[in-house]
Design a protein around this motif. Structure first.
Motif, mmCIF file in Angstrom:
data_model
loop_
_atom_site.group_PDB
_atom_site.id
_atom_site.type_symbol
_atom_site.label_atom_id
_atom_site.label_comp_id
_atom_site.label_asym_id
_atom_site.label_seq_id
_atom_site.Cartn_x
_atom_site.Cartn_y
_atom_site.Cartn_z
ATOM 1 N N UNK A 271 36.702 -30.154 3.091
ATOM 2 C CA UNK A 271 37.132 -31.374 3.611
ATOM 3 C C UNK A 271 36.139 -32.588 3.490
ATOM 4 N N UNK A 272 35.025 -32.185 4.110
ATOM 5 C CA UNK A 272 33.936 -32.998 4.224
ATOM 6 C C UNK A 272 32.713 -32.216 4.516
ATOM 7 N N UNK A 273 31.802 -32.499 3.557
ATOM 8 C CA UNK A 273 30.426 -31.758 3.542
ATOM 9 C C UNK A 273 29.366 -32.145 4.398
ATOM 10 N N UNK A 274 29.866 -33.304 5.229
ATOM 11 C CA UNK A 274 28.972 -33.689 6.383
ATOM 12 C C UNK A 274 28.902 -32.768 7.651
ATOM 13 N N UNK A 275 30.184 -31.905 7.359
ATOM 14 C CA UNK A 275 30.291 -31.234 8.759
ATOM 15 C C UNK A 275 29.257 -29.820 8.732
ATOM 16 N N UNK A 276 28.754 -29.699 7.381
ATOM 17 C CA UNK A 276 27.930 -28.589 7.342
ATOM 18 C C UNK A 276 26.517 -28.650 7.589
ATOM 19 N N UNK A 277 25.749 -27.668 8.392
ATOM 20 C CA UNK A 277 24.680 -27.685 8.521
ATOM 21 C C UNK A 277 24.239 -28.394 9.909
ATOM 22 N N UNK A 278 23.080 -28.696 10.286
ATOM 23 C CA UNK A 278 22.768 -29.403 11.626
ATOM 24 C C UNK A 278 23.331 -30.793 11.613
#
Length: 565
Positions: A271-278
């Motif tokens: 959906x949105x790669x911004x939610x992955x990782x720290x």
């Protein structure tokens, strides 16, 4: 001694933070770009397409195996485990945890887990401090101090927030405010702060140059934003443990739960790669006011969802960075209609949600401004922190940290009060002019007294001047009736003051309570220091009355006029 030891522990915590961040970078490069490198990498730059779903599953599967066959203490975000080790484990953490916790967290975050490094480094730094303390002959309280010193050092090294790290130690981990613990923790945090420019970049982690005049209206809005953020924290905490309950109902072993959570993370990444990782880059964008509306909404909804599912599944990762992101996203969106700009309200939202979720209002207020280096905004973050904390304690019984421990049957009160046993003296509570038995009484007369008049199990024995000679109990009399001095013998001849416990009127109640435990005596005579004349008696019942009176003062209400009558 502890402050000197904290020099080593602080250095160890800083080095542990450096190793953790390097491991996260290596893991990120391996999972998303197929290269062996410790260079910084952003997950949003990957080109895997639909393969983005598989990477978090693979990482979570590895963590489940590590937890099953390594140590189940690596599951979760680390801070509850540190609290539990302090309160119930004599502050002992194992070498296995010190190694596996950062490794599992690096795999989790590097493979896209929506977590921060702060929870793992608190656990890892704490393990370093605990292991160092276990090398020496120290008490559990001293081990606790060094464990917390290591945790504060690790947090300082990663975020560059020594004051907030010390406040986190006080509000969440130490459960006390004493020079013995505060000074070593401060030393460790300052040592880590000195190491930070060497190991990492100098300056604030998320620099924010935002000047705004603090007005009464702005303070009021900030507190209102804090209340909204506190409601958000309450919702997140409730959802987290509902999701955890759902995982406990799954018909297969918990080792596989993180992989299920990894599926949700992968879908969120589509959906949105911004939610992955720290998501540290996203935090900076929130504070800069440069994030798009779509990305802010994704952080508020999708990031929260994947973080809750992943954390509820029992994988390894922290809560601070996710809370900063979802609280910052809420503030960012509110900033579209509030004066001051999106970045300002993102910062205020971060302070409110941290305070509400973790029940650490001073840490939350200081942490947000230390992260940015913008100390002029402290009044606003403090207002938000107070609002978030107030609404959280009204609605939630426990914080997001202590709820996990409570579910194991261990309830923790995160309130600091003065122990009445430490500020009240024996003379304030004792029964004055107690009934005493004179040493000139015969054993026969004493037996008759205990048969008909005695109301207590023990009585002090005094001489003609009222000085303590010893104690006589009902069991003494029963023993004398079968074997002992003849009935015409005097009480002074039968008792001895050599081992008679006593205390003075000015002694704190805590000392009297300790004496009761050490001697097994339920009634302690209170004597004048110079003459040893008995002036009072203090019983276990008297100590319980103190606690009851303190609780009544806290709970019972009365008006001024009613008090006057």
């Amino acid at each position: 001694m502890l402050a000197l030891a904290a020099l080593m522990v602080g250095s160890g915590g800083a080095l542990g933070a450096w190793v953790l961040l390097k491991a996260i970078a290596i893991s990120t490069n391996l999972f998303w770009f197929g290269r062996l490198s410790d260079a910084p990498a952003e997950i949003i730059d990957n080109t895997l397409g639909l393969g983005i779903v598989l990477v978090p599953v693979l990482g979570s599967l590895i963590i489940g195996i590590m937890a099953r066959f390594g140590s189940d203490k690596i599951r979760g975000h680390g801070i509850p485990e540190a609290i539990e080790a302090i309160l119930y484990g004599e502050s002992r953490l194992s070498l296995k945890v010190a190694v596996l916790k950062p490794l599992s967290s690096a795999i989790s975050i590097g493979s896209g887990g929506p977590f921060g490094a702060e929870g793992p480094i608190i656990m890892t730094g704490g393990a370093i401090g605990s292991l160092f303390a276990q090398l020496f002959h120290l008490s559990a309280a001293e081990r606790k101090t060094l464990l917390v010193a290591g945790a504060a050092a690790g947090m300082t090294a990663i975020f560059g927030t020594p004051v907030a790290a010390i406040l986190l130690a006080v509000e969440v981990l130490l459960f006390e405010w004493k020079p013995r613990s505060f000074v070593p923790v401060a030393v460790a945090a300052l040592v880590a702060a000195a190491w930070r420019p060497v190991l990492f970049e100098a300056g604030p982690m998320f620099p924010m140059m935002h000047a705004v005049g603090v007005t009464p209206a702005l303070l009021g809005l900030a507190m209102l934003m804090g209340v909204v953020s506190g409601l958000q924290a309450t919702l997140l905490s409730g959802l987290l443990y509902r999701i955890e309950d759902l995982f406990h109902r799954l018909p297969f072993h918990w080792m596989w739960w993180p992989a299920v959570g990894g599926c949700a993370v992968g879908i969120g990444g589509l959906i949105d790669a911004h939610v992955l990782g720290a998501g540290y880059a996203s935090i900076q964008s929130l504070l800069d006011g440069s994030l798009t509306l779509r990305a802010a909404l994704a952080l508020l909804v999708v990031k929260a969802a994947v973080w809750l599912v992943a954390l509820g599944s029992g994988t390894s990762g922290g809560v601070l960075a996710p809370l900063l992101l979802v609280g910052g996203a809420l503030g960012y969106l509110a900033g579209m209609v509030l004066p001051g700009g999106n970045g300002l309200w993102a910062l205020i939202g971060m302070g409110g949600v941290l305070s509400g979720a973790m029940r650490a209002p001073l840490m939350a207020a200081l942490f947000t401004v230390e992260l940015t280096g913008n100390y002029g905004l402290l009044p606003l973050t403090l207002a938000a922190s107070a609002g978030g904390y107030a609404i959280s304690v009204l609605i939630m019984r426990r914080s997001i940290l202590t709820e996990k421990i409570a579910r194991r049957g261990r309830h923790i009160l995160q309130e600091y009060t003065v122990d009445p046993f430490d500020f009240l003296q024996a003379e304030h509570v004792m029964t004055p002019r107690p009934v005493c038995l004179k040493g000139t009484m015969s054993i026969a007369a004493v037996t008759a007294f205990f048969s008909s008049e005695a109301r207590h199990r023990t009585y002090p024995v005094i001489d003609s001047q009222g000085r303590l000679e010893g104690m006589v109990s009902r069991s003494d009399v029963l023993r004398w009736n079968t074997m002992g001095p003849p009935p015409e013998a005097t009480l002074s001849e039968a008792v001895s003051d050599a081992s008679t416990p006593f205390r003075f009127p000015g002694d704190p109640l805590s000392r009297v309570a300790d004496l009761m435990i050490e001697t097994g005596q339920g009634r302690i005579p209170i004597v004048e220091p110079a003459s040893k004349r008995v002036v009072g008696m203090l019983s276990r019942h008297d100590l319980l009355k103190v606690r009851h009176a303190r609780r009544s003062a806290e709970m019972e209400r009365s008006g001024l006029l009613a008090s006057a009558r």
